[in-house]
Design an enzyme around this catalytic site. Structure first.
Site, PDB file in Angstrom:
ATOM      1  N   GLY A 150      -8.898  -2.187  -5.017  1.00  0.00           N
ATOM      2  CA  GLY A 150      -8.125  -1.007  -5.370  1.00  0.00           C
ATOM      3  C   GLY A 150      -7.672  -0.275  -4.122  1.00  0.00           C
ATOM      4  N   CYS A 151      -7.485   1.009  -4.215  1.00  0.00           N
ATOM      5  CA  CYS A 151      -7.040   1.821  -3.080  1.00  0.00           C
ATOM      6  C   CYS A 151      -7.944   1.604  -1.875  1.00  0.00           C
ATOM      7  CB  CYS A 151      -7.031   3.292  -3.474  1.00  0.00           C
ATOM      8  SG  CYS A 151      -6.721   4.411  -2.091  1.00  0.00           S
ATOM      9  N   PHE A 152      -7.344   1.256  -0.738  1.00  0.00           N
ATOM     10  CA  PHE A 152      -8.173   0.934   0.419  1.00  0.00           C
ATOM     11  C   PHE A 152      -8.832   2.142   1.059  1.00  0.00           C
ATOM     12  CE2 PHE A 152      -3.759  -0.068   2.496  1.00  0.00           C
ATOM     13  CZ  PHE A 152      -3.368   1.257   2.445  1.00  0.00           C
TER      14      PHE A 152
END
Length: 225
Positions: free
Chosen positions: A52-54
């Site tokens: 997902g969002c890093f």
């Protein structure tokens, strides 16, 4: 809705909700120690994770003992398309990912896997994580050598047998293609933007859970690039 737009809305809620934000975070999972432990040769190793969002994945790994570098970036597509706005369309084949450099004498690959699935990514969410939807937010393991392939396969099989989430585990193992570092403003994002609405809502609780669940692996200092 992009996560930047979502964060703007969340920020309003943060100002009124205060300490209730931790309760809003995704559930963490008490993952087991790996039955198949890594047997790694001495010297620094590199591993790639997509979850997902890093921002949050970088934040979690940056607080682990034995980790010396965490770089946010893109894996799975071509260099010419490895740009935040382009990857965000979901049409480039990239996943937001992190490249982790670690010392196996201090933390093994199987321990990184355990932490990743405990507080980093929900392995039952196909092509999304939390509020972020699209193939660019898929959760995947990207082993960098034969030993990591062996350990990753073993741990995924172990998690599937245990049925911890009561939903199928859909995390994939992807062959390494190329990793492209993200734009500079994405690096060390959590430590540089602790009051960002998205960080407070989704990612700070992950680090809090890491500290609570893995006190022997947690380090308070954020590993900056």
């Amino acid at each position: 809705m992009s996560r930047h737009a979502l964060a703007a809305l969340i920020a309003v809620g943060v100002m009124t909700a205060g300490c209730q934000q931790t309760a809003l975070a995704e559930e963490v999972m008490a993952t087991p120690a790996a039955a198949v432990q890594a047997n790694e040769t001495p010297g620094k190793k590199v591993a790639v994770f997509a979850g997902g969002c890093f921002w949050g994945i970088e934040g979690v790994f940056s607080h682990l003992k034995g980790v010396t570098s965490v770089v946010s970036g893109y894996h799975g597509g071509a260099k010419k398309d490895a740009l935040y706005d382009t990857v965000g369309t979901g049409r480039t084949g990239h996943a937001e990912a992190v490249r982790v450099t670690y010392d196996p004498a201090k933390i093994r690959y199987d321990q990184l896997l355990r932490v990743f699935f405990a507080v980093g990514a929900n392995p039952t969410q196909l092509n999304y994580q939390g509020p972020d939807h699209g193939t660019q937010y898929r959760n995947a393991l990207v082993p960098m050598d034969k030993e990591q392939v062996r350990v990753a396969a073993g741990y995924l099989a172990q998690l599937k047998r245990l049925d911890l989430w009561k939903k199928p585990v859909v995390t994939t193992v992807e062959p390494y293609k190329a990793f492209y570092p993200a734009e500079s403003y994405h690096q060390d994002f959590m430590v540089n933007n602790p009051n960002h609405g998205y960080i407070r809502r989704w990612d700070a609780p992950k680090v809090a859970a890491l500290k609570r669940m893995f006190p022997d692996l947690y380090k308070p200092v954020f590993t900056r690039n």
